[in-house]
Design a protein around this motif. Structure first.
Motif, mmCIF file in Angstrom:
data_model
loop_
_atom_site.group_PDB
_atom_site.id
_atom_site.type_symbol
_atom_site.label_atom_id
_atom_site.label_comp_id
_atom_site.label_asym_id
_atom_site.label_seq_id
_atom_site.Cartn_x
_atom_site.Cartn_y
_atom_site.Cartn_z
ATOM 1 N N LYS A 9 0.832 -1.013 -0.025
ATOM 2 C CA LYS A 9 -0.080 -0.040 -0.062
ATOM 3 C C LYS A 9 0.849 1.144 -0.010
ATOM 4 N N ILE A 10 0.766 2.044 -1.110
ATOM 5 C CA ILE A 10 1.871 3.212 -1.334
ATOM 6 C C ILE A 10 0.733 4.489 -1.155
ATOM 7 N N LEU A 11 1.158 5.406 -0.373
ATOM 8 C CA LEU A 11 0.416 6.667 -0.407
ATOM 9 C C LEU A 11 1.424 7.555 -1.246
ATOM 10 N N ALA A 12 0.753 8.408 -2.205
ATOM 11 C CA ALA A 12 1.504 9.430 -2.835
ATOM 12 C C ALA A 12 1.135 10.744 -2.488
ATOM 13 N N PHE A 13 1.889 11.663 -2.205
ATOM 14 C CA PHE A 13 1.773 13.019 -2.039
ATOM 15 C C PHE A 13 2.071 13.659 -3.362
ATOM 16 N N CYS A 14 1.052 14.128 -4.078
ATOM 17 C CA CYS A 14 1.523 14.655 -5.595
ATOM 18 C C CYS A 14 0.797 16.046 -5.609
ATOM 19 N N CYS A 15 2.015 16.939 -6.107
ATOM 20 C CA CYS A 15 2.020 18.125 -6.376
ATOM 21 C C CYS A 15 0.988 18.501 -7.439
ATOM 22 N N ARG A 16 -0.091 19.400 -7.109
ATOM 23 C CA ARG A 16 -0.996 19.792 -8.110
ATOM 24 C C ARG A 16 -0.489 20.172 -9.425
ATOM 25 N N HIS A 17 0.660 20.770 -9.749
ATOM 26 C CA HIS A 17 1.113 21.375 -10.913
ATOM 27 C C HIS A 17 1.839 20.546 -11.661
ATOM 28 N N CYS A 18 2.531 19.165 -11.222
ATOM 29 C CA CYS A 18 3.084 18.473 -12.013
ATOM 30 C C CYS A 18 2.838 16.923 -11.811
ATOM 31 N N ALA A 19 3.058 16.457 -10.645
ATOM 32 C CA ALA A 19 2.930 14.990 -10.422
ATOM 33 C C ALA A 19 1.565 14.621 -10.281
ATOM 34 N N TYR A 20 0.572 15.520 -10.029
ATOM 35 C CA TYR A 20 -0.677 15.144 -9.947
ATOM 36 C C TYR A 20 -1.622 15.315 -11.460
ATOM 37 N N ILE A 40 -2.817 11.707 -2.897
ATOM 38 C CA ILE A 40 -3.476 12.726 -2.349
ATOM 39 C C ILE A 40 -2.752 13.941 -3.087
ATOM 40 N N GLU A 41 -3.623 15.011 -3.595
ATOM 41 C CA GLU A 41 -3.141 15.945 -4.176
ATOM 42 C C GLU A 41 -2.864 17.149 -3.172
ATOM 43 N N VAL A 42 -1.929 17.632 -3.398
ATOM 44 C CA VAL A 42 -1.349 18.799 -2.472
ATOM 45 C C VAL A 42 -1.031 19.951 -3.430
ATOM 46 N N PRO A 43 -1.086 21.179 -2.682
ATOM 47 C CA PRO A 43 -0.795 22.377 -3.768
ATOM 48 C C PRO A 43 0.569 22.460 -3.957
ATOM 49 N N PHE A 57 2.278 6.062 7.938
ATOM 50 C CA PHE A 57 3.006 4.756 8.389
ATOM 51 C C PHE A 57 2.221 4.344 9.613
ATOM 52 N N GLU A 58 1.863 5.193 10.662
ATOM 53 C CA GLU A 58 0.958 4.799 11.618
ATOM 54 C C GLU A 58 -0.094 3.992 11.362
ATOM 55 N N HIS A 59 -0.806 4.454 10.098
ATOM 56 C CA HIS A 59 -1.912 3.938 9.718
ATOM 57 C C HIS A 59 -2.010 2.874 8.841
ATOM 58 N N GLY A 60 -0.809 2.262 8.736
ATOM 59 C CA GLY A 60 -0.547 0.758 8.119
ATOM 60 C C GLY A 60 -0.125 1.138 6.530
ATOM 61 N N VAL A 61 0.151 2.163 5.904
ATOM 62 C CA VAL A 61 0.875 2.032 4.486
ATOM 63 C C VAL A 61 2.272 1.293 4.599
ATOM 64 N N ASP A 62 2.827 0.902 3.415
ATOM 65 C CA ASP A 62 3.891 0.379 3.404
ATOM 66 C C ASP A 62 5.026 1.273 2.964
ATOM 67 N N GLY A 63 4.487 2.225 2.144
ATOM 68 C CA GLY A 63 5.469 3.222 1.889
ATOM 69 C C GLY A 63 4.732 4.570 1.414
ATOM 70 N N VAL A 64 5.690 5.723 1.310
ATOM 71 C CA VAL A 64 5.092 6.985 1.182
ATOM 72 C C VAL A 64 5.853 7.543 -0.055
ATOM 73 N N MET A 65 5.240 8.246 -0.917
ATOM 74 C CA MET A 65 5.775 8.758 -2.058
ATOM 75 C C MET A 65 5.578 10.273 -2.166
ATOM 76 N N VAL A 66 6.469 10.959 -2.284
ATOM 77 C CA VAL A 66 6.278 12.552 -2.313
ATOM 78 C C VAL A 66 6.786 12.699 -3.605
ATOM 79 N N ALA A 67 5.866 13.295 -4.536
ATOM 80 C CA ALA A 67 6.083 13.521 -5.839
ATOM 81 C C ALA A 67 5.921 14.910 -6.171
ATOM 82 N N GLY A 68 6.864 15.815 -7.013
ATOM 83 C CA GLY A 68 6.426 17.156 -7.186
ATOM 84 C C GLY A 68 7.821 17.664 -7.866
#
Lengths: 68, 226
Positions: A9-20, A40-43, A57-68
């Protein structure tokens, strides 16, 4: 992790202007991605705080990706 | 400001022992701006504690709170009603805040999660340096505004010593020689005469050598407290 059927389970925080926008385009082009990925779209990727990564991570994801 | 540094997670886990319910209490003043114990650090540490304790098989319930100043009764008194439910309070304030919590709430155990390191300032992003030792008898007017008590490794009143080489201290090349800095500033100001007078030994009784210190200001005291 040695389970060949393991799908992380991967959670991705994606920048609105590029990755999203890229993920949106991928959807428009019917390019599939694993169902374990949640976006999750972030500004701005600079908006992402350490506490949010830890919260994920506390809520059980296996990895977090920050893309921007 | 007071500059602190958070203890390692291993040390904090050791301090907490077998506590089941913990309150991580931050302080919104000095340790917030030295990134050791403000609201953000409280959130990060609380999350780390929850995950670490879960991985080790004894999950802790960890709550978070940050008060504006842990070293004043007015700011910590509102915590009183909820403290009874915790096995331990882990304070991320400086040593003053930890003692204030223990003094005000003697039935609760408040442990330190931060090492209080010095009185200083950030000289650039991510770097803090010591500037004052609270010696109780300020001599900055004699030393071109640079404190040899805090910044000279030997606390010399008449420097520099022979260990000053190329502007740095013999103790560590990362330490600028305070007396070199003092001399250069005095020359720049055209005030070399400030340094011509030999300073007598310092009266350390105004510092820690005189025991714990106390200031009483009768003009500020409330009548019913006298």
């Amino acid at each position: 992790m040695s389970d060949p059927n393991f799908e992380p389970k991967i959670l991705a925080f994606c920048c609105r202007h590029c990755a999203y926008a890229a993920a949106d385009l991928a959807g428009g082009m019917r390019i599939p991605y694993p169902t374990g990925l949640r976006i999750i779209e972030v500004p701005c990727s600079g908006r992402v705080e350490v506490t949010e990564v830890l919260h994920a991570f506390e809520h059980g994801v296996d990895g977090v990706m920050v893309a921007g | 400001m007071i500059v602190g540094e958070q203890k390692t997670l291993d040390e904090i886990m050791g301090l907490l022992g077998d506590a089941h319910k913990v309150l991580v209490a931050g302080c919104g003043t000095c340790v917030t701006v030295s990134f050791a114990g403000g609201e953000k650090e409280v959130g990060i540490l609380a999350s780390q504690l929850r995950m670490r304790s879960k991985l080790e098989g004894h999950p802790m319930e960890v709550d978070e709170v940050t008060v504006q100043r842990q070293c004043e009764w007015e700011y910590i008194d509102p915590l009183a009603p909820r403290l009874g439910e915790y096995d331990v309070i882990l304070s991320l304030a400086c040593g003053i805040g930890v003692q204030a919590m223990n003094e005000r709430f003697p039935d609760s155990i408040t442990l330190p999660g931060v090492n209080t390191v010095f009185l200083g300032m950030p000289v650039e992003q991510g770097i803090w340096e010591e500037r004052c030792q609270a010696c109780g008898d300020c001599i900055l007017g004699l030393t071109a505004g640079i404190c040899p008590i805090a910044r000279c490794s030997k606390q010399l009143l008449n420097g520099p010593c022979g260990g000053s080489q190329n502007g740095v201290c013999e103790v560590n090349p990362d330490i600028p020689c305070a007396w070199q800095l003092i001399w250069e500033r005095a020359v720049k100001l055209g005030r070399e005469e400030w340094l011509l007078e030999i300073q007598p030994p310092k009266d350390w009784s105004k510092s820690r050598d005189g025991g714990p210190r106390k200031i009483v200001r009768d003009d500020l005291r409330l009548a019913d407290m006298e």
